[in-house]
Enzyme design. Structure first.
Site, PDB file in Angstrom:
ATOM      1  N   HIS A  76      10.043  -5.353  53.107  1.00 11.20           N
ATOM      2  CA  HIS A  76       9.052  -4.371  53.542  1.00 11.20           C
ATOM      3  C   HIS A  76       9.794  -3.042  53.680  1.00 11.20           C
ATOM      4  CE1 HIS A  76       5.648  -7.032  55.322  1.00 11.20           C
ATOM      5  NE2 HIS A  76       6.268  -7.659  54.348  1.00 11.20           N
ATOM      6  N   ARG A  97       4.779  -1.046  57.544  1.00  9.92           N
ATOM      7  CA  ARG A  97       3.695  -1.636  58.337  1.00  9.92           C
ATOM      8  C   ARG A  97       4.296  -2.427  59.491  1.00  9.92           C
ATOM      9  NH1 ARG A  97      -0.445  -4.310  54.669  1.00  9.92           N
ATOM     10  NH2 ARG A  97      -2.221  -3.169  55.496  1.00  9.92           N
ATOM     11  N   HIS A  99       3.417  -5.400  61.883  1.00  8.98           N
ATOM     12  CA  HIS A  99       2.435  -6.488  61.960  1.00  8.98           C
ATOM     13  C   HIS A  99       2.169  -6.884  63.412  1.00  8.98           C
ATOM     14  CE1 HIS A  99       3.491  -6.904  57.681  1.00  8.98           C
ATOM     15  NE2 HIS A  99       2.282  -7.420  57.557  1.00  8.98           N
ATOM     16  N   GLU A 198      -2.069 -20.508  58.199  1.00  7.02           N
ATOM     17  CA  GLU A 198      -3.157 -21.261  58.820  1.00  7.02           C
ATOM     18  C   GLU A 198      -3.013 -22.754  58.496  1.00  7.02           C
ATOM     19  OE1 GLU A 198      -3.608 -18.791  56.454  1.00  7.02           O
ATOM     20  OE2 GLU A 198      -3.627 -17.280  58.044  1.00  7.02           O
ATOM     21  N   ASN A 240      -1.702 -16.519  46.964  1.00  7.94           N
ATOM     22  CA  ASN A 240      -1.763 -17.993  46.966  1.00  7.94           C
ATOM     23  C   ASN A 240      -3.174 -18.391  47.367  1.00  7.94           C
ATOM     24  OD1 ASN A 240      -0.621 -16.859  49.713  1.00  7.94           O
ATOM     25  ND2 ASN A 240      -1.719 -18.747  50.227  1.00  7.94           N
TER      26      ASN A 240
HETATM   27  N1  HPA Z   1      -2.402 -16.771  54.982  1.00  3.70           N
HETATM   28  C1  HPA Z   1      -2.107 -15.704  55.743  1.00  3.70           C
HETATM   29  N2  HPA Z   1      -1.409 -14.676  55.309  1.00  3.70           N
HETATM   30  C2  HPA Z   1      -0.982 -14.709  54.034  1.00  3.70           C
HETATM   31  C3  HPA Z   1      -1.255 -15.789  53.189  1.00  3.70           C
HETATM   32  C4  HPA Z   1      -2.016 -16.880  53.692  1.00  3.70           C
HETATM   33  O1  HPA Z   1      -2.299 -17.869  52.998  1.00  3.70           O
HETATM   34  N3  HPA Z   1      -0.676 -15.497  51.987  1.00  3.70           N
HETATM   35  C5  HPA Z   1      -0.098 -14.270  52.124  1.00  3.70           C
HETATM   36  N4  HPA Z   1      -0.265 -13.792  53.353  1.00  3.70           N
END
Ligand code: HPA
Length: 277
Positions: A76, A97, A99, A198, A240
């Protein structure tokens, strides 16, 4: 923690908008550009756009600007850049950024957005890398953010500040982006706290409540942008498919790699959209 901090935003008595005005003053002094028209936050995969938008007038380390934090993640970039488009607009490119999952509080998360507004910007373009819930999406695909669901249980607004979030991700700007690339799909962005990805069950919950994209940034920034009067355009790079939608485990390396592969194409798209704003 706060007692050792040198970041003025960590003083609860400080006014974050005043600090943003000081930051805008620093940017004007360090870049030599008095006023910006558009601000662009670059998420993973979008970094090459800065070079394609126009002529770089100045690049400055974000750490030299009041209230900005050092980048937490390698990869980053911790810089702010002033870029002039061919038709003479000044774009503040934010490659720094903070987070929410870093745990420094939401003021620091949205400081770049408030600073962008204080530099004079009227439009805020927010980009990120995120997981996709729509099964027809493929990694490397850019999508527009049409709305969000903020699952952080936090807000950048302080006090009884009631801000309307209807059409937060401007339908006017989404239509404009689709004039550049008619194939752009869109979806509802769910911001989770992270930094863990998640669970598949959480992804199913996000899907059930109307989400299409899962990520760890952007929603809080968009709220602050609306409060500051900025028109917001949001893009996610689907790095993804979200957990459980794809059957293989998620990895940060995979996310970075998908971003790297998609970067030339999506950055060119973004630069064309910025040129049309
Ligand atoms: N989830 C949350 N944040 C992310 C993901 C994901 O699958 N891929 C890249 N950032």
């Amino acid at each position: 923690m706060a007692t050792t901090s040198t970041n003025p935003l960590d003083d609860p008595a400080a006014d974050p908008f005043e600090i943003a005005r000081r930051a805008a003053g620093d940017i004007a002094r360090l870049t030599g550009v008095e006023q910006h028209d558009i601000a662009l936050t670059l998420g993973s995969g979008w970094g090459k756009a800065a070079e394609l938008i126009g002529e770089t007038i100045a690049t400055i380390p974000a750490a030299e600007v009041t209230g900005f934090s050092k980048p937490a993640l390698e990869g980053h970039v911790g810089t702010l850049r002033s870029v002039r488009t061919p038709d003479g607009k000044n774009v503040l490119v934010i490659g720094a950024r903070t987070h929410y999952y870093e745990g420094h509080g939401v003021r620091r998360v949205v400081h770049s957005v408030r600073t962008a507004a204080a530099t004079g910007a009227r439009t805020m373009v927010l980009t990120n890398g995120a997981g996709g819930i729509k099964a027809q999406w493929t990694p490397g695909q850019p999508v527009l953010i049409s709305d969000h669901i903020n699952l952080t249980a936090d807000s950048p607004l302080e006090g009884a500040t009631f801000v309307d979030l209807t059409d937060l991700y401007s339908s006017r700007l989404r239509d404009l982006a689709r004039t550049i690339d008619p194939s752009l799909d869109e979806g509802v962005y769910c911001q989770f706290r992270g930094p863990h990805y998640e669970t598949p069950a959480e992804v199913q919950m996000a899907k059930t409540i109307g989400g299409h994209i899962v990520g760890m940034s952007t929603a809080l920034e968009a709220i602050a942008a609306r409060e500051a009067g900025l028109e917001v355009l949001g893009f996610s790079l689907i790095t993804n498919l979200a957990a459980g939608i794809q059957t293989t485990p998620l990895s940060h390396a995979e996310v970075i790699e998908a971003g790297r592969e998609a970067e030339p194409v999506i950055s060119a798209l973004l630069a064309r959209v910025i040129g049309a704003l």
